[in-house]
Design a protein around this motif. Sequence first.
Motif, PDB file in Angstrom:
ATOM      1  N   MET A 104       0.818  -1.149   0.000  1.00  0.00           N
ATOM      2  CA  MET A 104       0.000   0.000   0.000  1.00  0.00           C
ATOM      3  C   MET A 104       0.883   1.241   0.000  1.00  0.00           C
ATOM      4  SD  MET A 104      -3.088  -0.030   2.314  1.00  0.00           S
ATOM      5  CE  MET A 104      -3.915   0.684   3.127  1.00  0.00           C
ATOM      6  N   ALA A 105       0.635   2.064  -0.839  1.00  0.00           N
ATOM      7  CA  ALA A 105       1.455   3.255  -0.989  1.00  0.00           C
ATOM      8  C   ALA A 105       0.689   4.456  -0.442  1.00  0.00           C
ATOM      9  CB  ALA A 105       1.790   3.471  -2.450  1.00  0.00           C
ATOM     10  N   TYR A 106       1.402   5.209   0.308  1.00  0.00           N
ATOM     11  CA  TYR A 106       0.793   6.417   0.856  1.00  0.00           C
ATOM     12  C   TYR A 106       1.261   7.600   0.045  1.00  0.00           C
ATOM     13  CZ  TYR A 106      -0.543   3.715   4.906  1.00  0.00           C
ATOM     14  OH  TYR A 106      -1.099   2.787   5.729  1.00  0.00           O
ATOM     15  N   LEU A 107       0.360   8.381  -0.214  1.00  0.00           N
ATOM     16  CA  LEU A 107       0.666   9.574  -0.995  1.00  0.00           C
ATOM     17  C   LEU A 107       0.526  10.785  -0.078  1.00  0.00           C
ATOM     18  CD1 LEU A 107       1.431  10.390  -3.813  1.00  0.00           C
ATOM     19  CD2 LEU A 107      -0.968  10.736  -4.285  1.00  0.00           C
ATOM     20  N   LEU A 108       1.578  11.452   0.124  1.00  0.00           N
ATOM     21  CA  LEU A 108       1.549  12.630   0.976  1.00  0.00           C
ATOM     22  C   LEU A 108       1.519  13.860   0.120  1.00  0.00           C
ATOM     23  CD1 LEU A 108       4.228  11.723   3.632  1.00  0.00           C
ATOM     24  CD2 LEU A 108       1.769  11.659   3.890  1.00  0.00           C
ATOM     25  N   ALA A 109       0.605  14.685   0.459  1.00  0.00           N
ATOM     26  CA  ALA A 109       0.523  15.945  -0.261  1.00  0.00           C
ATOM     27  C   ALA A 109       1.283  16.985   0.547  1.00  0.00           C
ATOM     28  CB  ALA A 109      -0.919  16.366  -0.452  1.00  0.00           C
ATOM     29  N   THR A 110       2.137  17.644  -0.045  1.00  0.00           N
ATOM     30  CA  THR A 110       2.896  18.687   0.630  1.00  0.00           C
ATOM     31  C   THR A 110       2.597  20.008  -0.032  1.00  0.00           C
ATOM     32  OG1 THR A 110       4.792  18.336  -0.791  1.00  0.00           O
ATOM     33  CG2 THR A 110       4.755  17.148   1.292  1.00  0.00           C
ATOM     34  N   ARG A 111       2.613  20.994   0.764  1.00  0.00           N
ATOM     35  CA  ARG A 111       2.419  22.321   0.202  1.00  0.00           C
ATOM     36  C   ARG A 111       3.533  23.208   0.707  1.00  0.00           C
ATOM     37  NH1 ARG A 111      -1.156  25.860   3.720  1.00  0.00           N
ATOM     38  NH2 ARG A 111      -1.300  24.656   5.610  1.00  0.00           N
ATOM     39  N   SER A 112       3.755  24.225   0.060  1.00  0.00           N
ATOM     40  CA  SER A 112       4.833  25.124   0.414  1.00  0.00           C
ATOM     41  C   SER A 112       4.454  25.905   1.675  1.00  0.00           C
ATOM     42  CB  SER A 112       5.104  26.088  -0.736  1.00  0.00           C
ATOM     43  OG  SER A 112       6.057  27.030  -0.344  1.00  0.00           O
ATOM     44  N   MET A 113       5.360  25.963   2.619  1.00  0.00           N
ATOM     45  CA  MET A 113       5.142  26.686   3.873  1.00  0.00           C
ATOM     46  C   MET A 113       5.851  28.033   3.857  1.00  0.00           C
ATOM     47  SD  MET A 113       3.473  24.504   6.007  1.00  0.00           S
ATOM     48  CE  MET A 113       3.864  25.071   7.602  1.00  0.00           C
ATOM     49  N   GLU A 114       6.322  28.434   2.724  1.00  0.00           N
ATOM     50  CA  GLU A 114       7.079  29.679   2.639  1.00  0.00           C
ATOM     51  C   GLU A 114       6.267  30.887   3.082  1.00  0.00           C
ATOM     52  OE1 GLU A 114       8.710  30.097  -1.245  1.00  0.00           O
ATOM     53  OE2 GLU A 114       9.822  28.225  -1.097  1.00  0.00           O
ATOM     54  N   GLY A 115       5.007  30.914   2.751  1.00  0.00           N
ATOM     55  CA  GLY A 115       4.152  32.048   3.130  1.00  0.00           C
ATOM     56  C   GLY A 115       3.991  32.145   4.638  1.00  0.00           C
ATOM     57  N   GLU A 116       3.749  31.002   5.304  1.00  0.00           N
ATOM     58  CA  GLU A 116       3.584  31.000   6.757  1.00  0.00           C
ATOM     59  C   GLU A 116       4.898  31.351   7.458  1.00  0.00           C
ATOM     60  OE1 GLU A 116       2.378  28.633   4.811  1.00  0.00           O
ATOM     61  OE2 GLU A 116       0.231  28.674   5.186  1.00  0.00           O
ATOM     62  N   ILE A 117       5.982  30.823   6.959  1.00  0.00           N
ATOM     63  CA  ILE A 117       7.285  31.121   7.553  1.00  0.00           C
ATOM     64  C   ILE A 117       7.607  32.599   7.406  1.00  0.00           C
ATOM     65  CG2 ILE A 117       9.770  30.703   7.345  1.00  0.00           C
ATOM     66  CD1 ILE A 117       9.056  27.783   6.640  1.00  0.00           C
ATOM     67  N   ALA A 118       7.316  33.175   6.270  1.00  0.00           N
ATOM     68  CA  ALA A 118       7.554  34.600   6.050  1.00  0.00           C
ATOM     69  C   ALA A 118       6.694  35.445   6.993  1.00  0.00           C
ATOM     70  CB  ALA A 118       7.290  34.963   4.596  1.00  0.00           C
ATOM     71  N   ALA A 119       5.444  35.022   7.224  1.00  0.00           N
ATOM     72  CA  ALA A 119       4.568  35.758   8.138  1.00  0.00           C
ATOM     73  C   ALA A 119       5.105  35.690   9.564  1.00  0.00           C
ATOM     74  CB  ALA A 119       3.149  35.196   8.075  1.00  0.00           C
ATOM     75  N   ILE A 120       5.588  34.528   9.970  1.00  0.00           N
ATOM     76  CA  ILE A 120       6.162  34.385  11.315  1.00  0.00           C
ATOM     77  C   ILE A 120       7.417  35.239  11.438  1.00  0.00           C
ATOM     78  CG2 ILE A 120       7.286  32.764  12.880  1.00  0.00           C
ATOM     79  CD1 ILE A 120       5.323  30.627  11.824  1.00  0.00           C
ATOM     80  N   ASP A 121       8.256  35.251  10.428  1.00  0.00           N
ATOM     81  CA  ASP A 121       9.458  36.079  10.456  1.00  0.00           C
ATOM     82  C   ASP A 121       9.120  37.563  10.570  1.00  0.00           C
ATOM     83  OD1 ASP A 121      11.205  33.961  10.367  1.00  0.00           O
ATOM     84  OD2 ASP A 121      11.468  34.027   8.176  1.00  0.00           O
ATOM     85  N   ARG A 122       8.124  38.026   9.823  1.00  0.00           N
ATOM     86  CA  ARG A 122       7.713  39.434   9.898  1.00  0.00           C
ATOM     87  C   ARG A 122       7.208  39.769  11.305  1.00  0.00           C
ATOM     88  NH1 ARG A 122       5.622  38.161   4.870  1.00  0.00           N
ATOM     89  NH2 ARG A 122       3.526  37.957   5.712  1.00  0.00           N
TER      90      ARG A 122
END
Length: 124
Positions: free
Chosen positions: A1-19
Amino acid sequence: MAYLLATRSMEGEIAAIDRFCDRKKAQPARNLVFLGLSFRYTPLVALFLALFFLLAFLGFRLLLRKNVTRPVEELSAVVERVMEGDLEETIPAREGEDIEALQRVFRDFVDSSQRIISRSLEGE
């Protein structure tokens, strides 16, 4: 059984935390922790604490001057006059002072010295 993980870019959230963090770092500290309590408006609290400690120090200094330093200075002046030969000098005694016992002993010493001198003069 193969699991498919969907990943999305976290760049926007990381940038908001940095700001957010950058804005917090840029703000001056407004809290003072004293005796485990946190106070806002640090300069105002620091000013009141400084004034409180200054007044406490001045009050302590005034009490020390009134109850210890001044009576010792008065006793010292009387001792100097007695050492110069003035056995008629009296010490102002004030009840309840810290050096009252010292004043009493010195008065007894002067009285005793006067009696000894009177006896020796009578014997001549």
